[in-house]
Scaffold this motif. Structure first.
Motif, short mmCIF file in Angstrom:
data_model
loop_
_atom_site.label_atom_id
_atom_site.label_comp_id
_atom_site.label_asym_id
_atom_site.label_seq_id
_atom_site.Cartn_x
_atom_site.Cartn_y
_atom_site.Cartn_z
N LEU A 145 0.86 -1.18 0.00
CA LEU A 145 0.00 0.00 0.00
C LEU A 145 0.90 1.24 0.00
O LEU A 145 1.65 1.46 0.95
N ASN A 146 0.83 2.00 -1.08
CA ASN A 146 1.77 3.10 -1.30
C ASN A 146 1.12 4.48 -1.33
O ASN A 146 1.77 5.46 -1.71
N GLY A 147 -0.15 4.58 -0.93
CA GLY A 147 -0.82 5.86 -1.04
C GLY A 147 -1.09 6.19 -2.49
O GLY A 147 -1.43 5.31 -3.29
N ALA A 148 -0.92 7.45 -2.87
CA ALA A 148 -1.09 7.87 -4.26
C ALA A 148 0.27 7.88 -4.95
O ALA A 148 1.31 8.09 -4.30
N PHE A 149 0.27 7.64 -6.25
CA PHE A 149 1.53 7.76 -7.00
C PHE A 149 1.93 9.24 -7.02
O PHE A 149 1.15 10.12 -7.40
N ALA A 150 3.15 9.51 -6.62
CA ALA A 150 3.59 10.89 -6.44
C ALA A 150 3.61 11.68 -7.74
O ALA A 150 3.48 12.90 -7.74
N GLU A 151 3.73 10.99 -8.86
CA GLU A 151 3.76 11.68 -10.15
C GLU A 151 2.49 12.49 -10.39
O GLU A 151 2.49 13.42 -11.22
N LEU A 152 1.40 12.16 -9.69
CA LEU A 152 0.17 12.93 -9.81
C LEU A 152 0.40 14.41 -9.51
O LEU A 152 -0.28 15.28 -10.06
N LEU A 153 1.35 14.70 -8.64
CA LEU A 153 1.61 16.09 -8.25
C LEU A 153 2.18 16.92 -9.40
O LEU A 153 2.21 18.15 -9.32
N THR A 154 2.62 16.26 -10.45
CA THR A 154 3.15 17.00 -11.61
C THR A 154 2.09 17.21 -12.68
O THR A 154 2.37 17.82 -13.71
N TYR A 155 0.88 16.70 -12.46
CA TYR A 155 -0.17 16.74 -13.49
C TYR A 155 -1.17 17.87 -13.30
O TYR A 155 -2.15 17.95 -14.04
N SER A 156 -1.01 18.71 -12.30
CA SER A 156 -1.96 19.78 -11.98
C SER A 156 -3.29 19.21 -11.50
O SER A 156 -4.35 19.41 -12.11
N ILE A 157 -3.24 18.50 -10.37
CA ILE A 157 -4.44 18.00 -9.72
C ILE A 157 -4.90 19.01 -8.68
O ILE A 157 -4.15 19.96 -8.37
N PRO A 158 -6.10 18.88 -8.10
CA PRO A 158 -6.56 19.89 -7.14
C PRO A 158 -5.61 20.13 -5.97
O PRO A 158 -5.52 21.27 -5.47
N PHE A 159 -4.89 19.10 -5.51
CA PHE A 159 -3.98 19.27 -4.38
C PHE A 159 -2.81 20.18 -4.74
O PHE A 159 -2.25 20.86 -3.88
N LEU A 160 -2.42 20.20 -6.02
CA LEU A 160 -1.38 21.11 -6.50
C LEU A 160 -1.78 21.54 -7.91
O LEU A 160 -1.45 20.88 -8.90
N ASP A 161 -2.53 22.63 -7.98
CA ASP A 161 -3.12 23.10 -9.24
C ASP A 161 -2.25 24.22 -9.80
O ASP A 161 -2.26 25.35 -9.30
N SER A 288 12.18 12.71 -2.56
CA SER A 288 11.51 13.77 -1.80
C SER A 288 10.56 14.54 -2.71
O SER A 288 10.66 14.49 -3.94
N VAL A 289 9.63 15.27 -2.09
CA VAL A 289 8.70 16.08 -2.88
C VAL A 289 9.46 17.16 -3.65
O VAL A 289 9.11 17.49 -4.79
N ARG A 290 10.50 17.68 -3.06
CA ARG A 290 11.30 18.70 -3.75
C ARG A 290 11.95 18.12 -5.00
O ARG A 290 11.95 18.76 -6.08
N GLU A 291 12.50 16.93 -4.89
CA GLU A 291 13.11 16.28 -6.05
C GLU A 291 12.08 16.01 -7.13
O GLU A 291 12.35 16.18 -8.33
N LEU A 292 10.90 15.58 -6.72
CA LEU A 292 9.85 15.29 -7.69
C LEU A 292 9.42 16.55 -8.44
O LEU A 292 9.33 16.55 -9.68
N LEU A 293 9.15 17.63 -7.71
CA LEU A 293 8.67 18.86 -8.36
C LEU A 293 9.74 19.47 -9.26
O LEU A 293 9.41 20.12 -10.25
N ALA A 294 11.00 19.23 -8.94
CA ALA A 294 12.07 19.77 -9.77
C ALA A 294 12.05 19.18 -11.17
O ALA A 294 12.54 19.80 -12.12
#
Length: 297
Positions: A145-161, A288-294
């Protein structure tokens, strides 16, 4: 002795990453592909030394042969009930017939064991399959169980629009959401597949982050301002999802209708992976989230 691992869903994104991680760990890999699978995808796997086994999910003799001599079956299948319940059940029966000792189902999600039935259609399918899996003696299972795939944060979802320049949340701006990158999930799955002592459930996250924590990091990495905005309560989101599902029954035949996507968001703000099992395999480096967003800049 080198273990042989069978991957179902091998030509999918996650399945391919799991294969890469297994090869890096020195495992022998068999890829279960449906007859008629794109030849170019199959050729790429063969070039890497992966053994290709062609069988449909309803082909019991073919699946049993594919499972023969395998140490663990890893399912990275995606779909509706015909795949997650029926197809995986047939694959499980074939694994049992072939004497496979371990099975990793295609869960890879938020911790649906904490959610009531009816809040997430796709999680309910996984719940149904795992109830069937737990009745089978002679094979050990591990759900990851891994939660949500972190790549979603790069797609402009409501949590990070990125379009609205806002961080949207439900219920509490301090609620920490579980995110795991696909590569981290794949690396962990490969380690589990080769670990004969792995337990029934393992919970992981590359990072856990709240709206209040995400905002300053996103602003620093993306060089723009983000407003933290409350989008409603969990109950309000659940009620909205139910209305949308009732209004759009055609979505029942779609793996990811809009209301199902919204059900995933509800799950993200409803359950948390606690405690985490990240330390089980110390060689895995968590993104990390910083590495992902970069990677989006």
């Amino acid at each position: 002795m080198t273990m042989t691992i069978l991957i179902a869903g091998a030509t999918g994104d996650l399945g391919g990453r799991i294969i890469n991680a297994l090869l890096e760990r020195g495992a022998n890999v068999r890829a279960l592909v449906r007859p008629g699978t794109d030849a170019a995808k199959v050729a790429k796997l063969e070039q890497r030394g992966v053994t290709i086994v062609r069988a449909d999910l309803s082909d019991v003799p073919g699946l049993t042969q594919a499972c023969t001599g395998v140490s663990c079956v890893v399912s990275a299948l995606q779909g509706l009930g015909d795949v997650i319940i029926d197809g995986q059940s047939t694959l499980l029966d074939a694994a049992l017939a072939a004497g496979v000792p371990r099975f990793i189902p295609s869960d890879f999600s938020s911790d649906y064991t904490q959610l009531p039935v009816g809040y997430n259609r796709n999680f309910d399918l996984r719940r149904s399959f795992n109830q069937h899996l737990d009745t089978k003696a002679g094979i050990a299972a591990t759900s990851i169980l891994n939660g949500a795939f972190a790549e979603l944060l790069t797609y402009s979802i409501p949590f990070l629009d990125f379009k609205k320049k806002q961080i949207g949340y439900w219920e509490s701006a301090d609620w920490r959401v579980d995110f795991t990158t696909m590569d981290n999930t794949a690396a962990y799955t490969a380690a589990v597949a080769l670990d004969v002592s792995s337990p029934r459930i393992l919970r992981i996250a590359s990072f856990q982050i709240s709206a209040n924590e995400l905002a300053p990091i996103a602003e620093d990495v993306m060089h723009q301002s983000f407003e933290v905005v409350r989008l409603g309560s969990r109950d309000e989101l659940a009620a909205y999802n139910q209305r949308e599902r009732t209004a759009h029954p055609e979505g029942e035949q779609d793996v990811y209708p809009n209301w199902q996507r919204s059900q995933y968001i509800h799950s993200m703000f409803s359950v948390q992976n606690n405690p985490l099992d990240n330390d089980r395999y110390p060689d895995i480096t968590w993104t990390s989230v910083r590495e992902l967003l970069a990677t989006r800049r």
